[in-house]
Design an enzyme around this catalytic site. Structure first.
Site, PDB file in Angstrom:
ATOM      1  N   HIS A 412      12.357 -43.321   1.853  1.00 44.54           N
ATOM      2  CA  HIS A 412      11.835 -41.949   1.874  1.00 44.54           C
ATOM      3  C   HIS A 412      12.555 -41.029   0.899  1.00 44.54           C
ATOM      4  O   HIS A 412      12.110 -39.903   0.653  1.00 44.54           O
ATOM      5  CB  HIS A 412      11.927 -41.381   3.291  1.00 44.54           C
ATOM      6  CG  HIS A 412      10.770 -40.493   3.639  1.00 44.54           C
ATOM      7  ND1 HIS A 412      10.098 -39.733   2.717  1.00 44.54           N
ATOM      8  CD2 HIS A 412      10.172 -40.240   4.826  1.00 44.54           C
ATOM      9  CE1 HIS A 412       9.139 -39.048   3.301  1.00 44.54           C
ATOM     10  NE2 HIS A 412       9.154 -39.339   4.593  1.00 44.54           N
ATOM     11  N   ARG A 413      13.669 -41.476   0.339  1.00 45.96           N
ATOM     12  CA  ARG A 413      14.320 -40.683  -0.709  1.00 45.96           C
ATOM     13  C   ARG A 413      13.503 -40.708  -1.996  1.00 45.96           C
ATOM     14  O   ARG A 413      13.541 -39.764  -2.787  1.00 45.96           O
ATOM     15  CB  ARG A 413      15.723 -41.226  -0.994  1.00 45.96           C
ATOM     16  CG  ARG A 413      16.705 -41.163   0.161  1.00 45.96           C
ATOM     17  CD  ARG A 413      18.002 -41.868  -0.184  1.00 45.96           C
ATOM     18  NE  ARG A 413      17.789 -43.278  -0.502  1.00 45.96           N
ATOM     19  CZ  ARG A 413      18.753 -44.100  -0.892  1.00 45.96           C
ATOM     20  NH1 ARG A 413      20.001 -43.663  -1.018  1.00 45.96           N
ATOM     21  NH2 ARG A 413      18.497 -45.370  -1.155  1.00 45.96           N
TER      22      ARG A 413
END
Length: 441
Positions: A412-413
């Site tokens: 999700h980064r």
């Protein structure tokens, strides 16, 4: 009659900065004549089983390590008797350096550009004349020095090797040492008491041990460490999409029957892999990595497609280099070679590094969905579920259709929920209607 000399071969760095390898099996014996680059052993690194070629042409003079022994990089493992070229023990000049044998798979010409310093050190380690000879290998301190057959004998007899004094070379524990312990020997009283307790316990447990312990090493040790690091470093998000893949399975049947694909191995994985490569063109954020050290997002402009493979030695994820440049025929060939090599335990370290995105086919085990863990250094991994014939809505009616669940985990980064969802949606669209590929390329 030409003179001969003894040359040692030290365990080289087999890639990725690995510090040790286990000798699995020797392919030669003392007295055998070998040629340059002839396979002399199989060794297991933390990533794969690797065939070790001979750096010299000559006669095997000594094998310094037994199969099952873990050896540190740079330690002697075999000595060769070779013809003396007249250089003696002096340091080689530039001409001698050029004559140094190249090892298939990890040897290289010193003048090659772009060579990391670590590789240069590795080549130096392969030249015994540049290093002081080491004929005695210091034993590791974490357990008594012994060979695998002796350890098995000790286990069978219920003998704790900690109470055994080795009488072999450099304190090596021999079979006779173990047998002497069972007979009592001249052990100290405390040690004799321990042995006596063990001997009493042999009878009740010989027909079925209550516990079996297997050392965590090699591929499984590396995989465990990598998965833990990935799970606690990258914030995972997993999304699921169930797709009617009946049209894809029908396409697969037609391709298998066509002359163009005669002799090629085509599976649902082949077509899904191709669809993933096409979808990445519109969603490149899934083909990237997070560089924590430099605080940069590294976007790959190529795709090294990793395919998770279950092998007897544990899970490996070899990858197909530049898979995005391959046709469906080329991809089929590459997948077949990759899986066959992995199952045979012959995958080299090079094929296990540099992946950019991965696929794991859990459907072959009858599993419908899962939450796959990212391969370290990658932004996404796709799990393919089993293809099942189930009642499904089709043209406003209920019909038996072939259905598959796709499970996409992403970092999700690097990948927002919208980006991951759109990638998964495009992938599902192509599998539900392969003709839609024309609208996406």
């Amino acid at each position: 009659m030409s003179a001969t000399m003894i040359r040692e071969f030290r365990l080289p760095d087999l890639g990725e900065g690995l510090t040790e390898s286990e000798i699995i099996v020797w392919k030669v014996a003392v007295g055998d004549t070998v040629t340059l680059n002839q396979i002399i052993a199989e060794v297991e690194t933390a990533k794969a089983v690797v065939e070790l070629p001979s750096p010299f042409a000559g006669v095997v003079a000594a094998l310094h390590e037994e199969p099952g022994t873990v050896v540190e990089v740079g330690k002697p493992i075999v000595s060769f008797e070779i013809e003396d070229d007249g250089a003696g023990g002096s340091a080689p000049d530039a001409a001698d350096a050029k004559r140094e044998p190249n090892l298939v798979g990890y040897g290289a010409v010193l003048e090659a550009s772009g060579r990391p310093a670590r590789r240069a050190r590795t080549l130096a380690a392969l030249r015994p004349e540049r290093v002081a000879p080491v004929m005695v290998v210091a034993p590791l301190v974490d357990r008594p020095r012994s060979t695998p057959p002796v350890r098995k004998l000790a286990k069978d007899l219920g003998v704790d090797l900690e109470v055994v004094t080795g009488t072999g070379e450099d304190g090596l524990i021999t079979r006779d040492d173990v047998r002497n312990v069972v007979g009592g020997g001249d052990l100290p009283a405390a040690a004799q008491e321990r042995v006596g307790t063990q001997a009493e316990a042999i009878g009740p447990h010989t027909k079925g041990e209550r516990e079996t312990r297997t050392p965590i090493k090699g591929v499984r040790k590396f995989t465990a460490a990598a998965m833990v690091a990935s799970a606690f470093t990258a914030p995972h998000v997993t999304e699921f999409l169930t797709v009617d893949v009946t049209p894809t399975m029908e396409l697969l049947a037609r391709l298998k029957a066509s002359r163009v694909f005669a002799g090629y191995k085509l599976t649902p994985l082949t077509l899904v892999s191709k669809a993933v490569l096409i979808a990445l063109r519109n969603h490149p954020t899934l083909n990237a990595r997070w560089d924590e050290a430099s605080q940069e997002i590294v976007q790959f402009n190529y795709v090294n497609l990793g395919i998770a493979a279950a092998t007897p030695r544990g899970l490996t994820v070899p990858n197909i280099k530049d898979a995005d440049r391959l046709s469906l025929l080329g991809l089929s060939t590459a997948l077949t070679e990759l899986t066959d090599t992995a199952r045979a335990g012959k995958t080299g370290p090079g094929a296990l590094s540099g992946g950019t995105i991965s696929i794991t086919n859990i459907g072959v085990f009858g599993i419908d969905a899962g939450t796959p863990i990212l391969n370290p250094g990658e932004a996404a991994i796709l799990a393919l579920g089993a293809v099942r014939k189930v009642p499904w809505e089709y043209k406003d009616e209920v019909a038996l259709r072939m259905v598959m669940t796709l499970s996409l985990s992403f970092d999700h980064r690097l990948v927002d929920g919208e980006q991951g969802s759109r990638f998964l949606q495009d992938l599902g669209t192509m599998l539900a209607d392969p003709g839609m590929v024309l609208a996406m390329v």
